[in-house]
Structures are given as C-alpha cells and as structure tokens.
Design a protein around this motif. Structure first.
Motif, PDB file in Angstrom:
ATOM      1  N   PRO A   2      -6.413   4.827 -13.568  1.00 16.68           N
ATOM      2  CA  PRO A   2      -6.367   3.852 -12.469  1.00 16.68           C
ATOM      3  C   PRO A   2      -7.202   4.313 -11.269  1.00 16.68           C
ATOM      4  CG  PRO A   2      -4.143   4.555 -13.115  1.00 16.68           C
ATOM      5  CD  PRO A   2      -5.123   5.402 -13.852  1.00 16.68           C
ATOM      6  N   SER A   3      -7.842   3.356 -10.630  1.00 22.12           N
ATOM      7  CA  SER A   3      -8.636   3.669  -9.443  1.00 22.12           C
ATOM      8  C   SER A   3      -7.717   3.973  -8.264  1.00 22.12           C
ATOM      9  CB  SER A   3      -9.532   2.474  -9.098  1.00 22.12           C
ATOM     10  OG  SER A   3      -8.725   1.408  -8.623  1.00 22.12           O
ATOM     11  N   GLU A   4      -8.311   4.455  -7.193  1.00 23.88           N
ATOM     12  CA  GLU A   4      -7.562   4.732  -5.962  1.00 23.88           C
ATOM     13  C   GLU A   4      -6.871   3.450  -5.475  1.00 23.88           C
ATOM     14  OE1 GLU A   4      -8.641   5.723  -1.299  1.00 23.88           O
ATOM     15  OE2 GLU A   4     -10.101   6.235  -2.843  1.00 23.88           O
ATOM     16  N   LEU A   5      -7.595   2.340  -5.530  1.00 22.14           N
ATOM     17  CA  LEU A   5      -7.028   1.066  -5.069  1.00 22.14           C
ATOM     18  C   LEU A   5      -5.863   0.637  -5.959  1.00 22.14           C
ATOM     19  CD1 LEU A   5      -6.956  -1.357  -3.187  1.00 22.14           C
ATOM     20  CD2 LEU A   5      -8.776  -2.393  -4.574  1.00 22.14           C
ATOM     21  N   GLN A   6      -6.028   0.780  -7.269  1.00 24.85           N
ATOM     22  CA  GLN A   6      -4.945   0.404  -8.197  1.00 24.85           C
ATOM     23  C   GLN A   6      -3.678   1.209  -7.909  1.00 24.85           C
ATOM     24  OE1 GLN A   6      -4.434  -1.980 -10.212  1.00 24.85           O
ATOM     25  NE2 GLN A   6      -6.368  -2.714 -11.006  1.00 24.85           N
ATOM     26  N   LYS A   7      -3.854   2.488  -7.634  1.00 24.22           N
ATOM     27  CA  LYS A   7      -2.695   3.331  -7.319  1.00 24.22           C
ATOM     28  C   LYS A   7      -2.000   2.829  -6.053  1.00 24.22           C
ATOM     29  CE  LYS A   7      -4.669   7.472  -9.372  1.00 24.22           C
ATOM     30  NZ  LYS A   7      -5.412   8.697  -9.067  1.00 24.22           N
ATOM     31  N   LYS A   8      -2.786   2.438  -5.056  1.00 27.55           N
ATOM     32  CA  LYS A   8      -2.213   1.917  -3.806  1.00 27.55           C
ATOM     33  C   LYS A   8      -1.480   0.600  -4.067  1.00 27.55           C
ATOM     34  CE  LYS A   8      -5.889   3.953  -1.053  1.00 27.55           C
ATOM     35  NZ  LYS A   8      -5.434   4.724   0.069  1.00 27.55           N
ATOM     36  N   LEU A   9      -2.086  -0.272  -4.873  1.00 28.78           N
ATOM     37  CA  LEU A   9      -1.477  -1.572  -5.155  1.00 28.78           C
ATOM     38  C   LEU A   9      -0.161  -1.425  -5.922  1.00 28.78           C
ATOM     39  CD1 LEU A   9      -4.618  -3.729  -6.050  1.00 28.78           C
ATOM     40  CD2 LEU A   9      -3.220  -3.875  -3.973  1.00 28.78           C
ATOM     41  N   ASP A  10      -0.050  -0.378  -6.720  1.00 24.75           N
ATOM     42  CA  ASP A  10       1.204  -0.143  -7.456  1.00 24.75           C
ATOM     43  C   ASP A  10       2.397  -0.019  -6.504  1.00 24.75           C
ATOM     44  OD1 ASP A  10       0.204  -0.238 -10.046  1.00 24.75           O
ATOM     45  OD2 ASP A  10      -0.186   1.929 -10.137  1.00 24.75           O
ATOM     46  N   TYR A  11       2.141   0.430  -5.287  1.00 23.93           N
ATOM     47  CA  TYR A  11       3.226   0.641  -4.323  1.00 23.93           C
ATOM     48  C   TYR A  11       3.441  -0.520  -3.353  1.00 23.93           C
ATOM     49  CZ  TYR A  11       3.443   5.317  -6.139  1.00 23.93           C
ATOM     50  OH  TYR A  11       3.601   6.393  -6.985  1.00 23.93           O
ATOM     51  N   VAL A  12       2.627  -1.542  -3.473  1.00 21.12           N
ATOM     52  CA  VAL A  12       2.774  -2.711  -2.595  1.00 21.12           C
ATOM     53  C   VAL A  12       3.915  -3.583  -3.114  1.00 21.12           C
ATOM     54  CG1 VAL A  12       1.662  -4.847  -1.796  1.00 21.12           C
ATOM     55  CG2 VAL A  12       0.352  -2.712  -1.890  1.00 21.12           C
ATOM     56  N   ASN A  13       4.727  -4.094  -2.182  1.00 16.46           N
ATOM     57  CA  ASN A  13       5.743  -5.072  -2.563  1.00 16.46           C
ATOM     58  C   ASN A  13       5.638  -6.277  -1.629  1.00 16.46           C
ATOM     59  OD1 ASN A  13       7.232  -4.527  -0.187  1.00 16.46           O
ATOM     60  ND2 ASN A  13       8.325  -2.862  -1.209  1.00 16.46           N
ATOM     61  N   ALA A  14       6.515  -7.219  -1.789  1.00 25.35           N
ATOM     62  CA  ALA A  14       6.400  -8.494  -1.078  1.00 25.35           C
ATOM     63  C   ALA A  14       6.737  -8.414   0.414  1.00 25.35           C
ATOM     64  CB  ALA A  14       7.278  -9.544  -1.749  1.00 25.35           C
ATOM     65  N   TYR A  15       7.305  -7.310   0.868  1.00 21.69           N
ATOM     66  CA  TYR A  15       7.631  -7.212   2.295  1.00 21.69           C
ATOM     67  C   TYR A  15       6.357  -7.277   3.130  1.00 21.69           C
ATOM     68  CZ  TYR A  15      12.341  -5.853   0.968  1.00 21.69           C
ATOM     69  OH  TYR A  15      13.601  -5.835   0.430  1.00 21.69           O
ATOM     70  N   ARG A  16       6.388  -8.121   4.144  1.00 27.82           N
ATOM     71  CA  ARG A  16       5.217  -8.333   4.994  1.00 27.82           C
ATOM     72  C   ARG A  16       4.680  -7.022   5.562  1.00 27.82           C
ATOM     73  NH1 ARG A  16       2.771 -12.500   7.532  1.00 27.82           N
ATOM     74  NH2 ARG A  16       1.785 -12.062   9.530  1.00 27.82           N
ATOM     75  N   GLU A  17       5.561  -6.185   6.061  1.00 27.08           N
ATOM     76  CA  GLU A  17       5.141  -4.915   6.650  1.00 27.08           C
ATOM     77  C   GLU A  17       4.387  -4.060   5.623  1.00 27.08           C
ATOM     78  OE1 GLU A  17       7.399  -0.987   8.223  1.00 27.08           O
ATOM     79  OE2 GLU A  17       8.104  -2.878   9.089  1.00 27.08           O
ATOM     80  N   ASN A  18       4.878  -4.055   4.408  1.00 28.63           N
ATOM     81  CA  ASN A  18       4.268  -3.304   3.324  1.00 28.63           C
ATOM     82  C   ASN A  18       2.860  -3.837   3.018  1.00 28.63           C
ATOM     83  OD1 ASN A  18       3.954  -2.809   0.202  1.00 28.63           O
ATOM     84  ND2 ASN A  18       5.450  -1.309   0.938  1.00 28.63           N
ATOM     85  N   ARG A  19       2.736  -5.155   2.989  1.00 24.28           N
ATOM     86  CA  ARG A  19       1.431  -5.780   2.730  1.00 24.28           C
ATOM     87  C   ARG A  19       0.452  -5.501   3.869  1.00 24.28           C
ATOM     88  NH1 ARG A  19       2.637 -11.734   2.026  1.00 24.28           N
ATOM     89  NH2 ARG A  19       4.548 -11.236   3.121  1.00 24.28           N
ATOM     90  N   LEU A  20       0.957  -5.514   5.107  1.00 27.24           N
ATOM     91  CA  LEU A  20       0.100  -5.231   6.265  1.00 27.24           C
ATOM     92  C   LEU A  20      -0.434  -3.800   6.235  1.00 27.24           C
ATOM     93  CD1 LEU A  20       2.065  -7.076   9.096  1.00 27.24           C
ATOM     94  CD2 LEU A  20      -0.268  -7.591   8.324  1.00 27.24           C
ATOM     95  N   ILE A  21       0.401  -2.862   5.810  1.00 22.33           N
ATOM     96  CA  ILE A  21      -0.037  -1.462   5.701  1.00 22.33           C
ATOM     97  C   ILE A  21      -1.164  -1.350   4.675  1.00 22.33           C
ATOM     98  CG2 ILE A  21       0.670   0.850   4.907  1.00 22.33           C
ATOM     99  CD1 ILE A  21       3.473   0.187   6.215  1.00 22.33           C
ATOM    100  N   ALA A  22      -0.994  -2.009   3.540  1.00 25.51           N
ATOM    101  CA  ALA A  22      -2.021  -1.973   2.487  1.00 25.51           C
ATOM    102  C   ALA A  22      -3.311  -2.632   2.984  1.00 25.51           C
ATOM    103  CB  ALA A  22      -1.515  -2.659   1.226  1.00 25.51           C
ATOM    104  N   ALA A  23      -3.192  -3.735   3.713  1.00 19.11           N
ATOM    105  CA  ALA A  23      -4.376  -4.404   4.257  1.00 19.11           C
ATOM    106  C   ALA A  23      -5.086  -3.499   5.263  1.00 19.11           C
ATOM    107  CB  ALA A  23      -3.983  -5.728   4.914  1.00 19.11           C
ATOM    108  N   GLN A  24      -4.319  -2.816   6.094  1.00 21.25           N
ATOM    109  CA  GLN A  24      -4.896  -1.888   7.069  1.00 21.25           C
ATOM    110  C   GLN A  24      -5.683  -0.790   6.361  1.00 21.25           C
ATOM    111  OE1 GLN A  24      -4.910  -2.485  10.376  1.00 21.25           O
ATOM    112  NE2 GLN A  24      -6.340  -0.773  10.447  1.00 21.25           N
ATOM    113  N   ASP A  25      -5.172  -0.349   5.224  1.00 17.86           N
ATOM    114  CA  ASP A  25      -5.862   0.676   4.442  1.00 17.86           C
ATOM    115  C   ASP A  25      -7.234   0.162   3.975  1.00 17.86           C
ATOM    116  OD1 ASP A  25      -5.895   3.280   3.403  1.00 17.86           O
ATOM    117  OD2 ASP A  25      -5.262   2.567   1.436  1.00 17.86           O
ATOM    118  N   ILE A  26      -7.285  -1.083   3.549  1.00 18.90           N
ATOM    119  CA  ILE A  26      -8.564  -1.676   3.127  1.00 18.90           C
ATOM    120  C   ILE A  26      -9.495  -1.794   4.344  1.00 18.90           C
ATOM    121  CG2 ILE A  26      -9.710  -3.746   2.182  1.00 18.90           C
ATOM    122  CD1 ILE A  26      -8.116  -2.257   0.048  1.00 18.90           C
ATOM    123  N   LEU A  27      -8.951  -2.245   5.470  1.00 20.41           N
ATOM    124  CA  LEU A  27      -9.767  -2.385   6.688  1.00 20.41           C
ATOM    125  C   LEU A  27     -10.355  -1.045   7.120  1.00 20.41           C
ATOM    126  CD1 LEU A  27      -7.470  -4.901   8.587  1.00 20.41           C
ATOM    127  CD2 LEU A  27      -9.792  -5.372   7.751  1.00 20.41           C
TER     128      LEU A  27
END
Length: 183
Positions: A2-27
C-alpha cells in the motif's frame, strides 16, 4: 504494498474532524493529490469513498489543484455508484461549475466536453435512486448550468415537478428554491 496515501486512508472514518485532518495532510503534501483523485474514481478500491470525502474538503481550499485532472475527473463521473462517494463528488462538481462561471483568472476552466460530462452526471444523479444530498447538489449545479444552456432549465423543471411529491422535506426545500429562480 500500500502507498503512503492508502495507509492514511485506512485510518479515516466518517467523523468530520477525522476527515478534516486527512484533508489537511493532503493540503500539506500536494504530491499526494493526483493519487487521491485516482482513488476517487477506482470503485474497486476499498478506500474509494474515503478518498472522495477527502477530495471534497481539499477542494474547498484548493479547487484549482483539480485543473490538470479535469478531463479524468469529469469523464469518470459515471463510474461512481456508491452513495458514500456520490455525495462529496456531486458537491465538488457544484464547486467546479460555480468556479468556471466566475470568469476570473483564479477560476477553473472547464472544456465543453467537461461541461457535458457534468451535465450528464448531474441529470443521472437527479433521476436515479440516490440520497437527497446528491440530488440537491445536482439540482443546484443544473440550475447554474441552465443559465448558460437554455435547454437545461425546462428539463430540470419537468424532473423536479414530476418527482416533487415523492421526496423528503430537504429535497422539496431545494426544489422550491430553484423553481422560484427558474420562473
């Protein structure tokens, strides 16, 4: 592997705060953006819907990052079927269309083919059995497009009028708002 991004996405869940953290990582790591877009349109990927959630949040901040990916993005709208992927992508389509018609140098520039793909996807989402949020974004997107394509508003009105009685209060509120603008 799995790529670095795939590993990060594995830990994302539906909570808004969780999604915002993942988006910040992409930014903070724009080099991951192309892979994110690719995962969004790979329905067989277990993280497909999560990538769509993240793309929506990234698009609020950096919509212009989509410019080099627009042909891929727009031509693949039809591959999405999962409800969890459709809602955020319908919102991104709305953001793209709004930006395109602002007509300043910091706007998205969609080709005629991109626009046609967005029109087709929005109508498809409106007439198929998808959740109300996707339909609401589609109605608003088609309203904007109808200001530039004279055939869209009459078609949109027919669909809204036909489906109005069968939908939720949320659908009816958006439908009423847009019908008022069309008349």
């Amino acid at each position: 592997m799995p790529s670095e991004l795939q590993k990060k996405l594995d830990y994302v869940n539906a909570y808004r705060e969780n999604r915002l953290i993942a988006a910040q990582d992409i930014l903070e790591n724009p080099s991951l953006f192309g892979e994110l877009v690719s995962i969004c349109f790979t329905p067989s990927d277990k993280n497909n819907h999560k990538a769509c959630w993240i793309l929506e949040f990234v698009s609020y901040e950096e919509l212009l990052w989509l410019q080099p990916h627009l042909d891929f993005f727009c031509s693949n709208l039809k591959v999405l079927k999962d409800e969890s992927s459709l809602r955020p992508i319908a919102k991104v389509v709305q953001l793209l269309i709004k930006s395109h018609y602002k007509k300043n140098e910091n706007c998205i520039k969609l080709s005629e083919e991109n626009l046609q793909d967005c029109i087709e996807a929005s109508f498809d989402w409106l007439i198929t059995d998808v959740k109300v949020a996707t339909k609401a974004y589609s109605i608003r997107t088609l309203y904007i497009l109808g200001n530039h394509y004279d055939w869209i508003h009459p078609e949109l009105k027919v669909i809204i009028d036909k489906d109005y009685a069968d939908h939720s209060a949320a659908y009816k509120a958006v439908a009423k708002e847009v019908l008022k603008k069309i008349k």
